[in-house]
Design an enzyme around this catalytic site. Structure first.
Site, PDB file in Angstrom:
ATOM      1  N   ASP A  70       0.963  -1.139  -0.062  1.00 50.15           N
ATOM      2  CA  ASP A  70       0.065   0.129  -0.054  1.00 50.15           C
ATOM      3  C   ASP A  70       0.861   1.373   0.019  1.00 50.15           C
ATOM      4  OD1 ASP A  70      -2.445   1.571   0.469  1.00 50.15           O
ATOM      5  OD2 ASP A  70      -1.750   1.920   2.432  1.00 50.15           O
ATOM      6  N   SER A  71       0.308   2.484  -0.248  1.00 51.22           N
ATOM      7  CA  SER A  71       0.862   3.688  -0.176  1.00 51.22           C
ATOM      8  C   SER A  71       1.435   3.924   1.263  1.00 51.22           C
ATOM      9  CB  SER A  71       0.123   4.698  -0.487  1.00 51.22           C
ATOM     10  OG  SER A  71      -1.038   4.924   0.237  1.00 51.22           O
ATOM     11  N   CYS A 119      -4.241  -1.473  -1.888  1.00 48.35           N
ATOM     12  CA  CYS A 119      -4.457  -0.014  -2.128  1.00 48.35           C
ATOM     13  C   CYS A 119      -5.388  -0.098  -3.371  1.00 48.35           C
ATOM     14  CB  CYS A 119      -3.181   0.417  -2.527  1.00 48.35           C
ATOM     15  SG  CYS A 119      -3.289   1.992  -2.875  1.00 48.35           S
ATOM     16  N   GLU A 145      -2.870   8.942   8.614  1.00 49.43           N
ATOM     17  CA  GLU A 145      -1.531   8.689   8.508  1.00 49.43           C
ATOM     18  C   GLU A 145      -0.825   9.459   9.987  1.00 49.43           C
ATOM     19  OE1 GLU A 145       0.844   6.772   6.623  1.00 49.43           O
ATOM     20  OE2 GLU A 145      -0.699   5.675   5.474  1.00 49.43           O
ATOM     21  N   CYS A 171     -10.846   2.938  -0.180  1.00 48.91           N
ATOM     22  CA  CYS A 171      -9.461   3.351   0.061  1.00 48.91           C
ATOM     23  C   CYS A 171      -9.187   2.598   1.482  1.00 48.91           C
ATOM     24  CB  CYS A 171      -9.424   4.747   0.545  1.00 48.91           C
ATOM     25  SG  CYS A 171      -7.976   5.222   1.146  1.00 48.91           S
ATOM     26  N   HIS A 193      -7.297   2.763   3.713  1.00 50.51           N
ATOM     27  CA  HIS A 193      -7.264   3.626   5.044  1.00 50.51           C
ATOM     28  C   HIS A 193      -8.580   3.741   5.636  1.00 50.51           C
ATOM     29  CE1 HIS A 193      -3.326   4.793   3.273  1.00 50.51           C
ATOM     30  NE2 HIS A 193      -3.168   5.407   4.513  1.00 50.51           N
TER      31      HIS A 193
HETATM   32  N1  DGL Z   1      -4.749   3.094   0.726  1.00 51.64           N
HETATM   33  C1  DGL Z   1      -4.762   3.656  -0.514  1.00 51.64           C
HETATM   34  C2  DGL Z   1      -5.924   3.276  -1.088  1.00 51.64           C
HETATM   35  O1  DGL Z   1      -6.738   2.216  -0.979  1.00 51.64           O
HETATM   36  C3  DGL Z   1      -4.094   5.025  -0.808  1.00 51.64           C
HETATM   37  C4  DGL Z   1      -4.342   6.067  -0.093  1.00 51.64           C
HETATM   38  C5  DGL Z   1      -3.231   7.136  -0.661  1.00 51.64           C
HETATM   39  O2  DGL Z   1      -2.135   7.031  -0.614  1.00 51.64           O
HETATM   40  O3  DGL Z   1      -3.855   8.155  -1.051  1.00 51.64           O
HETATM   41  O4  DGL Z   1      -6.499   3.962  -2.131  1.00 51.64           O
END
Ligand code: DGL
Length: 270
Positions: A10-11, A73, A154, A187, A189
């Site tokens: 993931d990012s 992600c 984050e 997302c 997150h």
């Molecule tokens: N967790 C990520 C997603 O599912 C990316 C969030 C990001 O880096 O902007 O899109």
């Protein structure tokens, strides 16, 4: 049968939301996770930049001899899934959007009002809408980019007024005007703020793709005879920035102590 690890990436820390459910449902599997915490967020970056970063991460995980890669992600799935599948034909590469779309199509009908919230890049790709409609063209899908959630998460700004106000800022009008009844957390997150969303909008049925992807992983491992017979390796968590923040969040998401975690720094810029 195959006891090699599964690579997740993931990012940043969002992809960690897939891990507890994986470890509960498939306790023999080992995980190698990479979170690009030094360069997060990806969701508002140029697609060419995201592709460059995703290739670097996939190259790194490939050197770890993983038996499968899971793109935990949505942003990377929406922009890089088919490129990565072409680059690494030897191992299965699973994206997070299709398993979620399958679940949505299963639980919704043409009267449902489906809202997808995700990063700017994921929403711009229109991937959720396309995947859901590919399964059932009669479903109604509404989309909304909610880019400020990722940096707040984050930073660990979660259980407080700032996060609640940000949720209301993105969702109040969106939910009311479109009469949304099913909300997709597009997302990885966002499951971290799932409780806040449910508290503010108790009427919404929430779809969590971080949960839905596990069924797809299980299916592929089974079909390709890749299920682990026993747990051979430890779970290892790599990050491109091992900040206190990341370490606190990883403990919170995995509900574990720092001493029980194998955390490693890996800079992909070198
Ligand atoms: N967790 C990520 C997603 O599912 C990316 C969030 C990001 O880096 O902007 O899109």
């Amino acid at each position: 049968m195959n006891n090699r690890a599964i690579g997740f990436f993931d990012s940043g820390l969002g992809g960690l939301t897939c891990i507890p459910n994986l470890l509960t449902q498939l306790p023999n599997e080992s995980v190698i996770y990479f979170g690009d915490t030094a360069r997060t967020p990806y969701g508002s970056k140029a697609v060419s930049t995201i592709k460059h970063y995703a290739n670097q991460i996939a190259d790194f995980l490939y050197t770890k001899d993983v038996k499968m890669m899971v793109i935990a992600c949505n942003t990377i799935t929406a922009t890089c899934l088919s490129d990565l599948q072409t680059r690494f034909p030897e191992i299965p590469i699973v994206g997070i959007i299709n398993p979620a779309a399958r679940k949505i199509a299963q639980i919704c009908d043409e009267n449902s009002r489906i809202g997808v919230i995700a990063t700017k890049v994921t929403i711009a790709s229109d991937d959720y809408n396309r995947e859901i409609k590919r399964i059932n063209p009669n479903l109604q899908v509404f989309s909304k980019a909610a880019p400020a959630f990722v940096p707040l998460i984050e930073e660990g700004i979660i259980d407080n007024e700032i996060m609640d106000l940000t949720i209301k800022y993105y969702l109040d009008d969106f939910v009311r005007e479109n009469e949304i009844d099913t909300l997709v957390l597009g997302c990885t997150h966002y499951p971290i703020i799932r409780k806040n969303i449910s508290r503010l909008y108790p009427q919404l049925r929430i779809v969590n793709p971080s949960y839905e992807i596990i069924a797809r992983i299980k299916e592929i491992l089974k079909n390709e005879d890749l299920l682990a017979e026993e747990k051979e390796g430890e779970n290892v968590f790599y990050a491109s920035d091992l900040s206190e923040n990341f370490i606190n969040m990883i403990q919170k998401i995995l509900e574990t102590e720092k001493s029980d975690l194998i955390l490693k720094f890996k800079n992909l810029d070198l």
